[in-house]
Design a protein around this motif. Structure first.
Motif, PDB file in Angstrom:
ATOM      1  N   LYS A 172       0.995  -1.347   0.052  1.00  0.00           N
ATOM      2  CA  LYS A 172       0.022   0.175   0.074  1.00  0.00           C
ATOM      3  C   LYS A 172       0.868   1.159   0.257  1.00  0.00           C
ATOM      4  O   LYS A 172       0.545   2.301  -0.828  1.00  0.00           O
ATOM      5  N   ALA A 173       1.809   1.329   0.906  1.00  0.00           N
ATOM      6  CA  ALA A 173       2.786   2.209   0.843  1.00  0.00           C
ATOM      7  C   ALA A 173       3.344   2.575  -0.461  1.00  0.00           C
ATOM      8  O   ALA A 173       3.743   3.478  -0.936  1.00  0.00           O
ATOM      9  N   MET A 174       3.903   1.495  -1.116  1.00  0.00           N
ATOM     10  CA  MET A 174       4.687   1.568  -2.469  1.00  0.00           C
ATOM     11  C   MET A 174       3.573   2.202  -3.462  1.00  0.00           C
ATOM     12  O   MET A 174       3.909   2.993  -4.151  1.00  0.00           O
ATOM     13  N   ARG A 175       2.077   1.738  -3.193  1.00  0.00           N
ATOM     14  CA  ARG A 175       1.300   2.345  -4.299  1.00  0.00           C
ATOM     15  C   ARG A 175       1.191   3.826  -4.292  1.00  0.00           C
ATOM     16  O   ARG A 175       1.448   4.525  -5.298  1.00  0.00           O
ATOM     17  N   SER A 176       1.129   4.258  -2.873  1.00  0.00           N
ATOM     18  CA  SER A 176       0.936   5.633  -2.652  1.00  0.00           C
ATOM     19  C   SER A 176       2.350   6.367  -3.119  1.00  0.00           C
ATOM     20  O   SER A 176       2.357   7.545  -3.721  1.00  0.00           O
ATOM     21  N   LEU A 177       3.415   5.741  -2.637  1.00  0.00           N
ATOM     22  CA  LEU A 177       4.926   6.406  -3.092  1.00  0.00           C
ATOM     23  C   LEU A 177       4.817   6.356  -4.702  1.00  0.00           C
ATOM     24  O   LEU A 177       5.364   7.437  -5.293  1.00  0.00           O
TER      25      LEU A 177
END
Ligand code: ADP
Ligand code: MG
Length: 702
Positions: A172-177
């Motif tokens: 999820k963090a990667m997607r946002s990043l």
């Protein structure tokens, strides 16, 4: 260079969607500090959730599976640590159990009876019924269909997991990043390469390496990023090599009269095709006016010494001196003795300098080197001492590369203040081509891949300890024929005491089986003082000892042509390249030689492959390839210190073709545009500028 900060320098705690606590955890646990760090923290594998299985389709052989169904109800079973919650999961094709041993009270609060879920985990079968222990369970919301994906698995620590930073959170963090980074990601490869190798763009690659849209996209993303990684790795190595060439002139060795004389009158045997080719490569280097830095690889016995000597003749013919440096005194002695007859026949002065050279002799040597009377100096590290000065050192040959460091090579350079000597590094440790390109990418490489004609290949067999009597019988027979035998025991640091016990037990056993006065058994190991070692080795070399029981101290370079049998005890404990090196101690004379690998019965699959490989082939390059496949590059000799392990994605054992393509591309680009000023190479320049802030040696090519 001015400091520009970019999106990728953003500190993780300033990044939207992550939060300061997680940012701090990622700092501490994974040393990830910036957006750039996180984006380059690639998954190490993926879980295949591209399809849903029905319960009827499940098989025990599946590493994991995801099933869509309904959680009918649940109950607890067992007591104490065995207490577990068992849920009944159905999908119309069957029922299965979902089992949890932990977090029961939380589960009981949150699970929804008759709720629709996707369960993911390793299916296990018991009495015809499937279950998944500790499944990942995702509720299906009525408004959103579950996504079929490859989900990334990151290397996370226990602490991260405990603090709820798991793979789902990371994804999820990667997607946002990635959404934030998208406009900032720029292409790092020139369009011509992207087109030529049909690579996907940088943005798409970065996105899909974390969050693959499909298996096909993942493959393309990996291919692209591996290519990029290897391209920049090679670009840097080749650039350094070019700088080196540009900065360092070398003497021109154009005269070949001595050579011609040697070829015509003294060459003891016709050179192999490989030796001739290598000599041409060397000679070409010595005509460019630039310093040669060449690595000469050739298996034990492939005939590197004569190549070294002929190269020395070239130097001497052109008014220069040559030196040959070996890692041990024994080896230096051997080289000296091997070269002496040639040097005498050519009327050249050959000297030797080692730790045990007497002071008086040293003084004479120093003098003769400075006046130029001494043409060739052979020796050990003693050559590096500052007092050793030449009149005109034009060539330095270093045997057994991996024992000498870069610093020592630099010291050799300094021996000629006017023009640095040409450097030829010889190694008998075959290194697979892919690895050599990366490890020694800043050296030119020559390979002797052909044995002199008429060499009898060593016969290698594998015997279990139980067949010891038979092996002893064979040894007796060989000794009767006048041959000598090595028996080698492993010595592994952690269990040194035990190993020495093995060695001394083995020695005593050997003395009983081969009693005096009929037989002489010697022993050689690293704990003996140098004098005793030398004494034992000399006795063996002179043929006064039939069997030498030893540790791997005999591994490097020792040459006793009459020794034709190598017995390796506990062969399962040696690595492949070490076995090959040991075997190379025999097969040096005209007799048929043998290598016997002794092992116990319990052998792992890897060990079996190692033994089979040894039995099957004598070819060092083939063996090195298997070794690379088995162990990966990290474990191979010399790679630890090389900085090679900066590679994040590429695997030198598997990505040979990508490496070759990347290297050739880098070569062509630097040849046509060494300053990288053409507009089409702007992406390269920009990328180098961007990474240049952290990697200093790039600055030199600007
Ligand atoms: P290494 O590459 O292990 O240093 P050496 O140079 O010691 O090998 O050569 C091994 C042996 O092979 C030596 O006895 C050498 O004289 C012999 N030799 C080298 N080249 C040839 C050749 N072209 N034909 C026949 N014998 C050769
Ligand atoms: Mg040699």
């Amino acid at each position: 260079m001015t400091e520009r900060t970019t999106f990728f320098d953003t500190r993780l705690d300033y990044l939207k969607g992550l939060g300061p606590q997680r940012a701090e955890l990622l700092n501490k646990e994974l040393s990830l500090f910036t957006a750039g760090d996180l984006i380059q923290y690639y998954p190490f594998r993926y879980e295949d959730r591209t399809r849903f299985y029905t319960i009827a389709e499940l098989m025990e052989s599946m590493p994991s599976a995801q099933v869509r169904g309904r959680l009918r109800d649940w109950h607890t079973e067992g007591e104490g640590p065995k207490k577990r919650l068992v849920g009944h999961f159905t999908d119309g094709t069957g029922t299965m159990d979902l089992v949890w041993f932990q977090g029961l009270s939380w589960l009981e609060k949150t699970l929804r009876r008759d709720g629709e879920y996707v369960a993911f985990g390793k299916p296990q079968e018991f009495q015809g019924k499937f279950s998944i222990v500790h499944p990942e369970l995702d509720a299906i919301r009525p408004d959103a269909e579950p996504e079929a994906t490859l989900s990334p698995v990151y290397n996370l620590t226990e602490k991260l997991r405990r603090r709820f930073v798991d793979n789902k959170v990371m994804a999820k963090a990667m997607r946002s990043l990635l959404e934030q980074a998208w406009p900032h990601i720029s292409e790092t490869l020139p369009a011509s390469l992207i087109e030529k190798f049909r690579l996907v763009g940088k943005r798409e690659a970065v996105w899909n390496i974390h969050l693959p849209q499909s298996p096909a996209w993942l493959r393309q993303a990996e291919r692209r990023l591996k290519f990029e990684e290897l391209f920049y790795n090679q670009l840097r190595l080749i650039a350094n090599k070019l700088i080196q060439k540009e900065e360092h002139p070398g003497q021109v060795f154009a005269k070949t009269a001595l050579l011609a004389h040697f070829y015509k009158n003294l060459l003891p045997f016709p050179l192999t095709g490989a030796q001739q080719r290598v000599l041409r490569e060397i000679h070409k280097d010595c005509l460019t006016g630039r310093q040669m830095n060449r690595l000469l690889q050739g298996d034990v016995g492939s005939g590197k010494t004569i190549v070294a000597f002929i190269t020395m003749l070239l130097a001497i013919d052109n008014g220069a001196q040559a030196c040959l440096m070996a890692p041990t005194e024994i080896l230096a002695d051997q080289h000296y003795n091997g070269l002496k007859p040639f040097a005498d026949a050519m009327g050249l002065n050959l000297g030797i300098l080692t730790g045990s050279t007497k002071t008086k002799r040293r003084r004479v040597l120093h003098e003769e080197l400075q006046t130029g009377k001494m043409h060739i100096l052979v020796g050990t590290h003693a050559l590096l001492e500052d007092v050793v000065q030449f009149r005109n050192l034009g060539l330095c040959i270093i045997d057994e590369q991996h024992r000498f460091g870069v610093a020592q090579r630099a010291k050799m350079w300094a021996k000629n203040p006017v023009v640095p000597p040409h450097i030829l590094v010889m190694t008998a440790t075959p290194i697979p081509r892919t690895l050599a390109m990366t490890l020694y990418g800043n050296l030119d490489i020559s390979i002797i891949d052909e044995m002199p004609a008429g060499r009898k290949p060593i016969k290698t067999v594998h015997k279990y300890d139980k067949h010891r009597a038979e092996v002893f019988g064979f040894m007796r027979q060989q000794i009767e024929l006048g041959r000598q035998v090595y028996v080698v025991y492993p010595l592994i640091e952690e269990s040194e005491t035990l190993d020495y016990k093995d060695l001394t037990d083995g020695f005593e056993g050997m003395q009983r089986a081969f009693p005096q006065p009929q037989y002489q058994v010697g022993i050689l190991h690293g704990k003996m003082d140098p004098y005793s070692k030398d004494y034992e080795m000399t006795r063996f070399a002179k043929g006064e000892v039939n069997i030498l029981v030893a540790t791997t101290v005999i591994e490097v370079g020792v040459n006793v042509p009459n020794a034709s049998v190598m017995v390796i005890e506990s062969a399962e404990r040696f690595g492949l390249s070490q076995l090959h090196q040991l075997r190379g101690r025999v097969g040096r004379g005209s007799d048929q030689s043998y290598c016997v690998l002794m092992t116990g019965y319990k052998l792992s699959a890897d060990t079996k492959l190692r033994l089979e490989t040894m039995v099957r082939t004598n070819n060092g390059f083939e063996i090195a390839d298997v070794d690379l496949q088995l162990r990966g590059p990290g474990d191979l000799a010399g790679t630890q210190q090389s900085g090679l392990m900066d590679l994040r994605l590429a695997d030198l054992a598997k990505d040979g073709p990508v490496l070759t393509a990347a290297r050739e591309s880098a070569q062509i680009i630097l040849e046509t545009d060494p300053q990288l000023i053409l507009p089409e190479h702007a992406p390269i320049r920009n990328h180098i500028d961007a990474i240049g802030r952290t990697q200093s040696d790039w600055s030199r090519i600007s």
